[in-house]
Motif scaffolding. Sequence first.
Motif, mmCIF file in Angstrom:
data_model
loop_
_atom_site.group_PDB
_atom_site.id
_atom_site.type_symbol
_atom_site.label_atom_id
_atom_site.label_comp_id
_atom_site.label_asym_id
_atom_site.label_seq_id
_atom_site.Cartn_x
_atom_site.Cartn_y
_atom_site.Cartn_z
ATOM 1 N N GLU A 77 0.826 -1.210 0.000
ATOM 2 C CA GLU A 77 0.000 0.000 0.000
ATOM 3 C C GLU A 77 0.857 1.255 0.000
ATOM 4 O OE1 GLU A 77 -3.862 -0.800 2.661
ATOM 5 O OE2 GLU A 77 -1.984 -1.098 3.732
ATOM 6 N N VAL A 133 2.380 6.117 -2.241
ATOM 7 C CA VAL A 133 1.323 5.159 -2.558
ATOM 8 C C VAL A 133 1.432 4.781 -4.031
ATOM 9 C CG1 VAL A 133 -1.166 4.759 -2.618
ATOM 10 C CG2 VAL A 133 -0.171 6.195 -0.817
ATOM 11 N N GLN A 173 -2.527 0.934 -5.957
ATOM 12 C CA GLN A 173 -3.372 1.174 -4.786
ATOM 13 C C GLN A 173 -4.421 2.228 -5.101
ATOM 14 O OE1 GLN A 173 -3.307 -0.482 -1.941
ATOM 15 N NE2 GLN A 173 -4.822 0.747 -0.824
ATOM 16 N N ARG A 203 -9.954 -3.579 1.728
ATOM 17 C CA ARG A 203 -8.708 -2.938 1.323
ATOM 18 C C ARG A 203 -8.880 -1.432 1.120
ATOM 19 N NH1 ARG A 203 -5.935 -5.915 -3.562
ATOM 20 N NH2 ARG A 203 -4.290 -4.406 -2.997
ATOM 21 N N ALA A 231 -7.501 0.975 4.315
ATOM 22 C CA ALA A 231 -6.211 1.252 3.681
ATOM 23 C C ALA A 231 -5.297 2.025 4.623
ATOM 24 C CB ALA A 231 -6.431 2.044 2.395
#
Length: 644
Positions: A73, A364, A368, A567, A571
């Motif tokens: 992530e 990130v 993601q 997810r 996150a």
Amino acid sequence: MKSLYSKILYIAVMALSMLSCKKYLNVTPDNVGTIDYAFRNRNEAENYLFGCYNTLQQLQNPWFDAAFTTSGEIVFPNNLRDNQGVNPVGFNMLRGVQTTGNPGLNYWDGLEGGQAMFQAIRRCNIMLENIDKPIDLGESEKKRWIAEAKFLKAYYHFYLFRMYGPIPITDKNLPITSSPEEVKVKRAPVDSVVNFIVRLLDEAAPDLPIRIQNQAQELGRITSIIALSVKAQVLMTAASPLFNGNRDYVGFSNKDGELLFSQQADPKKWDLAADACFAALDASIKNGLRLHTFTITGRIPTTLTDSLKKVLTLQTAITEKWEINNELIWALNPTYGFGKQEKAMPRLNALAAGNLIAQGTFAVPIAQQELFYTDKGLPIQEDKTFDYRNRYALKTAAFADRFYVHNGYETVNAHFNREPRFYSSLAFDGGVWYGNGNDGLGDPANAQYVQARGVNSFAGPKNTTHLNISGYWPKKLVHYLTAYNANMTWEDFHYPLIRLSDLYLMYAEALNEQGKNYAQILPYIDEVRQRAGIPKVADAWTAALSTNPNKYTTQAGLRQIIHQERRIELAFESIAGWDLRRWKELQAVMSVPVQGWSIYDEQPVNYYRARNLFTPVFNTKDYLWPIRDESITVNSNLVQNPLW
């Protein structure tokens, strides 16, 4: 909580001084006189209890968190001139540097960024073995302290279990007179470890307070709702494919032939997990926990738009003060809160660009970003209204976009028409950043925004220390009142370990794995989705907008929806790293190169070219951590994890 944690440093030193120097796992220290002194009265015993909490508080640095650093992530550059206090050992494991000679994030031995979990367990055992000594300790308080020590003992076992799988169970410390063979403990089978952890949690929960009443003094101490929620996590982990009939571990055994993994999947484990999730969720709701919503306060105009209010609701579900955040079940509670926001924040103006305080190095990856839904509540590749093929074509933001993307700014299609969690979780080139301290709370239509293209932009790379290698920042980890201008001021928050939304989605997952009808499952997912400002599952998939309208009606399809929902919702909270492992999906996630934008280019047409940052290395063996070679050499009864 400061009065409690101001004692921890002293207690940690005292506790460590009482530990044996032996390299085995559970030998009782021989300095009994020191232990007697530690339990000579109530106050000293309370200090020792706080010492048991100490390892928990040492988990506050996210770069030492196995789930935070190895989920994909967030990535961290491996070639900075100065890491600015970040130890990249965990992040670098995705580059294939893990070894058995000196494992990174070694929580077995307490090396290379890992805490010494077996030492922490020994401290809990000493607490339990000596709790009857203080004559001025009342019975009700004694019960609570015993329950806290049992919980911590269970949690430290659970932390090791998620990393290593079958581990030695340290229920009691062995006496110092134990023979060399007696201290050479072996690993216990997965089911035995899980049963042991669950038993401790069951024993602890009844004697713990439901909620902390004296928050000024005791916030961060364990409650029964925390214990119930961790039990749910334990049983969800045990029921999942990594530990439940994993064919990769068939035949894995101790040297005496004892099998360490069940050879067949047991569907009844999902029944246990579902029951535990319901118990935790039910207790939470009955005791006033609810999904967080933002309340307008301070300098924020009462005319704040619904879109920005939704973004702030989602941001503050993480960063709101624990004392008033009714969604937060458990969080890390170091004295000064989560102090790593400067790693997640871009420079927003000329003052910040001229005073390089925040590094903004938590990056990130593009993949993601693509995980978040469209504003219709659908995956970007399944939404008929979203131009997936041309998602990286250039587009100029219009006036109607001004609360999410700066009016008139040229960026890419992918940054438009996304769900509110996209805008609350991520900062990106052209993205609006409402806040940056009280001074940024004026006109929402003219909020500050990220300018990240090239070295001359505010947020672009400035040197080999202050750069973000992907062009995306985890905005979710920054309080909207944290300000970065000529100076930086932090609005502290406590990094969440368990939120109510996590329980909703765990329960939905367990019900689906039980094979329940989707009509029984969707309400729990929809609780989270509605707070996120997107349509319910059935409405989103059947509104003639989805390329797969029946997806949610099948177990496999709903499993994909639940996994993606977790997810997105959780996150950057050190959840996905464990989820992707227990689902056995991390290898697939790591099978493609990690990508970011061309951050040194100034023109949009050049900046928005994806470039490979690195190719992850993650194989079947990486689902479990290796045990250090020396530990296996010292203890001839230990066996190494498969394929290491």
